[in-house]
Design an enzyme around this catalytic site. Structure first.
Site, PDB file in Angstrom:
ATOM      1  CE1 TYR A  28      56.013 -75.768  82.587  1.00 41.21           C
ATOM      2  CE2 TYR A  28      54.608 -77.576  83.181  1.00 41.21           C
ATOM      3  CZ  TYR A  28      54.930 -76.964  82.397  1.00 41.21           C
ATOM      4  OH  TYR A  28      54.783 -77.283  81.042  1.00 41.21           O
TER       5      TYR A  28
HETATM    6  C1  UGA Z   1      57.152 -83.444  82.203  1.00 41.16           C
HETATM    7  C2  UGA Z   1      57.745 -82.084  81.787  1.00 41.16           C
HETATM    8  O1  UGA Z   1      59.044 -81.930  82.249  1.00 41.16           O
HETATM    9  C3  UGA Z   1      56.807 -81.185  82.037  1.00 41.16           C
HETATM   10  O2  UGA Z   1      57.390 -79.727  81.190  1.00 41.16           O
HETATM   11  C4  UGA Z   1      55.490 -81.318  81.534  1.00 41.16           C
HETATM   12  O3  UGA Z   1      54.567 -80.365  81.589  1.00 41.16           O
HETATM   13  C5  UGA Z   1      55.119 -82.488  82.160  1.00 41.16           C
HETATM   14  O4  UGA Z   1      55.566 -83.673  81.872  1.00 41.16           O
HETATM   15  C6  UGA Z   1      53.347 -82.771  82.095  1.00 41.16           C
HETATM   16  O5  UGA Z   1      53.248 -83.674  81.357  1.00 41.16           O
HETATM   17  O6  UGA Z   1      52.852 -82.027  82.263  1.00 41.16           O
HETATM   18  P1  UGA Z   1      57.450 -84.917  84.460  1.00 41.16           P
HETATM   19  O7  UGA Z   1      56.172 -85.816  84.240  1.00 41.16           O
HETATM   20  O8  UGA Z   1      57.887 -84.717  85.737  1.00 41.16           O
HETATM   21  O9  UGA Z   1      57.183 -83.542  83.579  1.00 41.16           O
HETATM   22  O10 UGA Z   1      58.409 -85.668  83.311  1.00 41.16           O
HETATM   23  P2  UGA Z   1      59.813 -86.437  83.639  1.00 41.16           P
HETATM   24  O11 UGA Z   1      61.010 -85.390  83.917  1.00 41.16           O
HETATM   25  O12 UGA Z   1      60.233 -87.344  82.493  1.00 41.16           O
HETATM   26  O13 UGA Z   1      59.513 -87.324  84.909  1.00 41.16           O
HETATM   27  C7  UGA Z   1      58.819 -88.331  85.122  1.00 41.16           C
HETATM   28  C8  UGA Z   1      58.924 -89.230  86.381  1.00 41.16           C
HETATM   29  O14 UGA Z   1      60.238 -89.551  86.546  1.00 41.16           O
HETATM   30  C9  UGA Z   1      58.667 -88.291  87.249  1.00 41.16           C
HETATM   31  O15 UGA Z   1      57.947 -88.982  88.525  1.00 41.16           O
HETATM   32  C10 UGA Z   1      59.820 -87.963  88.179  1.00 41.16           C
HETATM   33  O16 UGA Z   1      59.896 -87.676  89.572  1.00 41.16           O
HETATM   34  C11 UGA Z   1      60.852 -89.033  87.839  1.00 41.16           C
HETATM   35  N1  UGA Z   1      62.144 -88.738  87.608  1.00 41.16           N
HETATM   36  C12 UGA Z   1      62.613 -87.738  86.999  1.00 41.16           C
HETATM   37  C13 UGA Z   1      63.084 -89.401  88.522  1.00 41.16           C
HETATM   38  O17 UGA Z   1      62.696 -90.334  89.362  1.00 41.16           O
HETATM   39  N2  UGA Z   1      64.536 -89.332  88.424  1.00 41.16           N
HETATM   40  C14 UGA Z   1      64.844 -88.519  87.539  1.00 41.16           C
HETATM   41  O18 UGA Z   1      66.239 -87.994  87.348  1.00 41.16           O
HETATM   42  C15 UGA Z   1      63.840 -87.611  86.543  1.00 41.16           C
END
Ligand code: UGA
Length: 316
Positions: free
Chosen positions: A149
């Site tokens: 992505y």
């Molecule tokens: C998010 C968005 O999903 C992306 O589309 C975006 O581009 C990205 O932010 C960005 O800022 O660039 P992410 O940071 O992975 O990606 O956002 P979350 O899904 O809210 O996850 C945040 C953290 O929580 C991550 O470390 C992930 O591993 C963790 N997480 C997520 C968990 O521990 N459990 C879950 O069920 C989901």
């Protein structure tokens, strides 16, 4: 403005369209309702916009549409339509990312090369940085994405730069940092955590929970995006971050306080595609866009908790 908002039925796009209309602008909104999550959620995002005479909605797929006709008469393009999700972007799903993040962006840039607009705002992502940039991340750090992505978002940024340099498209790139708040996508952490807390279900944390994010509340994201449309410096990239670096474990303490009950936290392995840490240096956005994040994580999580609690009452 006569604004075009792509991905208008999505989480950030719908809030952006509401803000633009609130500021007295006209908005053409387009969305193709991809099946990444339920159509009904996206229709709900649009519900207040649909009865506004300054808003016109068209259901189209940017990769299958005459984009010259779409941008005719448009002064500002806010290109938020994308295939999101870092962890989902491996394997065969990648073709959805190339089509929706690259082909669609290139087509829209091509259309704007033919029919000049005042600003072309591209919604990029902190995921372009990867794990090598120093914290806080500056826009001039060398990007090295760790998810497919992130690779497509970086390539789309390069397309924006290319069309700016060769065809004068007035692009401004915004790198959003983990946006949250009411209407957040159901695959994202806070949506999952808060809903599980409300329902008394387990919360699955990837890895040790000490990974950090610069979580950004959606209204702050929208404020920066509108400002980029009016006075973003053409050709520039801006970080849009919430202003603090918080670990997943610390955020879960706020989730527990919102829910008013202890959480059932369970561990899962680290996920391929996840960055370890993010934290934005927002000095450029502050200087050029007057951007200062205003919503603390506690306030923002309360707002998202309230939204999800209401949804759960209607749809338990
Ligand atoms: C998010 C968005 O999903 C992306 O589309 C975006 O581009 C990205 O932010 C960005 O800022 O660039 P992410 O940071 O992975 O990606 O956002 P979350 O899904 O809210 O996850 C945040 C953290 O929580 C991550 O470390 C992930 O591993 C963790 N997480 C997520 C968990 O521990 N459990 C879950 O069920 C989901």
């Amino acid at each position: 403005m006569n604004a075009l908002v792509t991905g208008v039925a999505g989480f950030i796009g719908s809030h952006l369209a509401e803000a633009l209309i609130g500021d007295g602008h006209k908005v053409i909104g387009v969305d193709c309702f991809t099946d990444y999550y339920e159509r009904s959620r996206k229709e709900a995002n649009l519900s207040s916009l649909m009865c506004n005479s300054s808003f016109k909605f068209t259901e189209i797929d940017l990769t299958e549409t005459d984009l010259a006709t779409l941008v005719a008469g448009v002064t500002h393009v806010f290109h938020l339509a994308a295939q999101p999700g870092v962890r989902h972007s491996w394997k065969r799903a990648f073709r959805e990312y190339t089509a929706r993040n690259l082909d669609a962006t290139q087509g829209l840039l091509e259309a704007c090369a033919e029919q000049p607009v005042e600003r072309f705002i591209f919604a990029s992502s902190s995921s372009v940085y990867g794990d090598h940039a120093a914290l806080p991340m500056r826009e001039d750090a060398s990007p090295l994405p760790v998810s497919p992505y992130g690779v497509t978002k970086l390539a789309a940024e390069l397309l924006c730069r290319l069309y700016h340099e060769t065809s004068g498209v007035p692009v401004v790139v915004l790198r959003y940092f983990t946006v949250y708040g009411p209407r957040q996508r159901p695959d994202m952490a806070f949506h999952r955590f808060l809903l599980a807390a409300i329902r008394g279900k387990p919360i699955y944390v990837y890895g040790d929970g000490r990974q950090t994010r610069d979580f950004t509340f959606v209204s702050d994201t929208v404020t920066a995006t509108v400002a980029a449309g009016t006075h973003g410096t053409v050709g520039r990239i801006y970080n849009v971050g919430g202003g603090s670096q918080v670990s997943v474990s610390d955020a879960l303490e706020i989730v527990a306080a919102c829910a008013g009950r202890p959480l059932d936290i369970q561990r899962k392995p680290c996920q391929r595609g996840d960055m370890r840490d993010t934290y934005a240096d927002t000095s450029l956005a502050q200087r050029d866009l007057g951007f200062t994040p205003t919503i603390s994580l506690t306030e923002g999580l309360r707002a998202e908790h309230e939204w999800l609690s209401q949804l759960s009452t209607v749809n338990p």
